[in-house]
Design an enzyme around this catalytic site. Structure first.
Site, PDB file in Angstrom:
ATOM      1  N   GLU A 153       0.843  -1.202   0.000  1.00 17.57           N
ATOM      2  CA  GLU A 153       0.000   0.000   0.000  1.00 17.57           C
ATOM      3  C   GLU A 153       0.876   1.249   0.000  1.00 17.57           C
ATOM      4  O   GLU A 153       0.658   2.193   0.751  1.00 17.57           O
ATOM      5  CB  GLU A 153      -0.928   0.000   1.217  1.00 17.57           C
ATOM      6  N   CYS A 165     -10.627   0.797   7.836  1.00 21.25           N
ATOM      7  CA  CYS A 165     -10.097   2.099   8.242  1.00 21.25           C
ATOM      8  C   CYS A 165     -10.718   3.253   7.465  1.00 21.25           C
ATOM      9  O   CYS A 165     -10.900   4.348   7.993  1.00 21.25           O
ATOM     10  CB  CYS A 165      -8.578   2.118   8.090  1.00 21.25           C
TER      11      CYS A 165
END
Length: 676
Positions: free
Chosen positions: A349, A445
């Site tokens: 990521e 998240c």
């Protein structure tokens, strides 16, 4: 760094956002996203991935009660290291143990932060009562010494703070701080804030430069900027000192993360000589003042940089601000998508190498763009320069809002700039890319992060120092500010993002007010009425207006919103020979729903003029763009053939705002299109 330039967000209690565009988004969060996410946190959304978040707090509270009742005879649960606790084979038969990711607590903390911000703009007694009950649930999970992390409370405290790199204790703490401060500022209730201070004091007693204290720091950053905020809320210097310690200790050798005990040594990834790369992932490869390139996990990076900027502002540290500036330049000049998405690769990521910005495999996590807004706002707090606000605006209208459906009930984790649904399903390299938004995520998240940002967007639009009010983002709002004991009243009426006309009504007689108005980078020329040339001055992309205000004055600003063809730097290989469309702050895209399949066969006629028209997507008003272009005709059979000039037919390309794509079913999308 000139300390006199520092400014802070205008408190949410001193404003009421009335903006047609943003009020709709805020109400969507209040009415739909916040209640929906509460149901998701309680595992009550049918078809969605389970969260276990609230359940973990309940189990931790239950274990605490048993400890108190049984005392020394209580047997602590056996510690097991797991990144994600798998579900039992028989659904509905959950044991009293931890389920979910190690950072699952943080989802609630972001949710309560969003609730706090929402309550400042729209008091809601039912929502506040529900939040109070949830706060009590969380506080019951806290242990006597102040420690509060359900993963270790449930699994056993013997391994707490032994895997700072991977296990997110300080990350969860940071979000707890942000949520507690926001809820206290909104309601005046200190129950959660008191719990936070107790936990912060415990952490401060454990970490620090003093002899005998742990020299570790967060693996996933956020505690740094959270501690700075806790310092501003409480005035406790120790919290700011701890934030600075975490920042200054980071990246020193020997690498802390290579020394800490993670249990079984075989779990270490790679060999010792790969330590540099492992530490790059969490920005711990060099001391922060020596870092010049944004690397590693994109969310972690911008959270760290935000903390660095906040500490630089609060301490007047010019060297730390200079380090932030280098990292800012690395992001926006080499590693940022047109939509202000960041993180070019799904591997880790993470940021990729400079100019590596593939559009169809982009990661561009919603949280990363949110973190970029955090960073931009904190850089603005040190030095009001329009380029920071330009990026903040770009991210808000594009790479962030795209993360939530128009109904507020489904979400993107990844925000690509080109999507072929077939490839998403059949190409493993693109499996992280989704053509439709998801109801929820095991790692959730992004949804509550979106909610807390949208609910507090006014704090990013306006800031202040002694006699100056800064307007960074143009949105309709009613604002108040005190100067020398006198109250200034300002009302802004804005047509953004669809129209560039802004009116600012000012009641500031005998106050010496200065208005600092951002001049958007996308606007070539602007017009202003209501003040004389001698009463205004341009500095760093802001127009400073200082005059003898009467009982009621009005400034009128016009920022023409022209359709612009945008090209990327030639070093970005994927976009050579292509262009994208922007109008004002909004990035546009093509979608299959309007243009049919095989969008890659379309091209733009760059000599033609675009047509802007008032349209809608799913019943919501939006400026749409029709752009003359061509569709390549495939006449040859076989996989390959002798090249000849392709046949093309004229067509009208129909563009919609990028943030509104994927609300009309699964179809193709692209931002960059070939040019003719």
């Amino acid at each position: 760094m000139e300390r006199k330039e520092c400014n802070t967000p205008l408190p949410l209690r001193n404003m009421q956002v009335t903006d047609t565009f943003w009020k709709k988004e805020m109400e969507l969060v209040r009415k739909e996203a916040i209640p929906y996410q509460w149901e998701a946190l309680n595992d009550r959304v049918e078809g969605a991935a389970p969260s276990f978040c609230i359940r973990n707090f309940k189990v931790a509270g239950k274990l605490n009660r048993k400890r108190r009742e049984m005392g020394a005879s209580f047997e602590e649960p056996k510690y097991t290291f797991r990144g994600f606790e798998s579900l039992p084979k028989e659904p509905g038969h959950l044991e009293d143990k931890f389920y979910g990711f190690v950072f699952q607590d943080s989802d609630f903390y972001k949710w309560i932060e969003a609730v706090g911000y929402s309550l400042t703009q729209h008091p809601d007694s039912a929502l506040e009562e529900m939040a109070d009950r949830a706060v009590e649930l969380v506080c019951n999970a806290q242990q006597e010494d102040g420690y509060l992390d359900t993963y270790y409370i449930i699994n056993g405290r013997d391994k707490s703070f032994t895997n700072l790199r991977d296990n997110h204790e300080l990350y969860c703490f940071g979000h707890l701080v942000e949520g507690a401060v926001a809820y206290w500022q909104a309601t005046g209730k200190k129950r959660l804030l008191d719990a936070v201070r107790k936990f912060a004091d415990y952490i401060d007693g454990y970490f620090g430069p003093e002899k005998g204290k742990c020299k570790g720091y967060p693996g996933h950053e956020v505690a740094e900027m959270a501690l700075a905020r806790l310092y501003e809320a409480t005035g406790e210097e120790r919290y700011l000192a701890l934030a600075r310690f975490f920042i200054e200790e980071r990246g020193r050798q020997p690498y802390y993360f290579e020394q800490e005990d993670r249990g079984a040594q075989e779990e270490k990834k790679g060999k010792e000589e790969d330590a540099w790369g492992r530490n790059q992932y969490c920005q711990a490869h060099l001391p922060v003042r020596e870092q010049e390139e944004a690397v590693g996990h994109a969310v972690r990076a911008v959270y760290l940089y935000s903390g660095m900027a906040e500490v630089a502002r609060l301490t007047g540290d010019e060297g730390l601000y200079a380090a932030c500036r280098k990292l800012w330049d690395s992001i926006v000049n080499e590693k940022m998508y047109l939509t202000a998405g960041i993180g070019g690769t799904h591997i880790g990521e993470a940021f990729s190498f400079p100019y590596d910005l593939p559009d169809d495999t982009a990661y561009a996590e919603t949280c990363a763009s949110i973190g970029l807004v955090f960073f931009a706002r904190r850089m603005l707090g040190i030095s009001p320069e329009a380029e920071y606000a330009d990026v903040m605006e770009r991210a808000l209208y594009n790479g962030i809002l795209s993360g939530m459906a128009l109904d507020g009930k489904s979400f993107f984790y990844v925000n690509p700039l080109s999507v072929n649904p077939v490839a998403c399903r059949r190409d493993e390299r693109k499996s992280h890319v989704k053509a439709v938004r998801q109801k929820w995520f095991g790692c959730a998240c992004c949804p509550p992060n979106l909610s807390r940002l949208v609910s507090s967007v006014g704090a990013y639009a306006f800031s202040e120092r002694e006699d100056t009010l800064f307007v960074h983002l143009y949105m309709s709002a009613k604002l108040s500010k005190e100067i020398g004991g006198k109250r200034v009243q300002i009302e802004i009426v804005s047509g953004f993002p669809w129209e560039g006309k802004v009116q600012i009504h000012v009641k500031a007689q005998d106050t010496g007010l200065t208005l600092a108005l951002r001049l958007p980078g996308w606007c070539r020329e602007y017009q202003i009425a209501g003040c004389l040339p001698k009463e205004r001055e341009e500095r760093k992309g802001y127009l400073y207006v200082k005059k003898d205000w009467g009982e009621a004055d009005t400034l009128e600003l016009t920022f023409p919103m022209e359709v612009c063809l945008i090209a990327a730097n030639g070093a970005v290989r994927e976009t050579v020979g292509k262009a994208a469309l922007m109008r004002g702050p909004v990035v546009y895209c093509l979608e299959g729903a309007d243009n049919g399949e095989e969008l890659h066969l379309l091209s733009i006629d760059t000599d033609a003029k675009p047509q802007v028209w008032d349209g809608e997507i799913c019943g919501l008003a939006a400026k749409r763009i029709a752009m003359p272009g061509y569709r390549q005709q495939e006449r040859e059979s076989g996989l390959y053939h002798v090249w000849k000039k392709p046949e093309k037919e004229k067509t009208m390309l129909q563009y919609i705002p990028y943030f509104m794509w994927a609300n009309r079913g699964e179809n193709e999308m692209q931002v960059w299109t070939r040019t003719e």
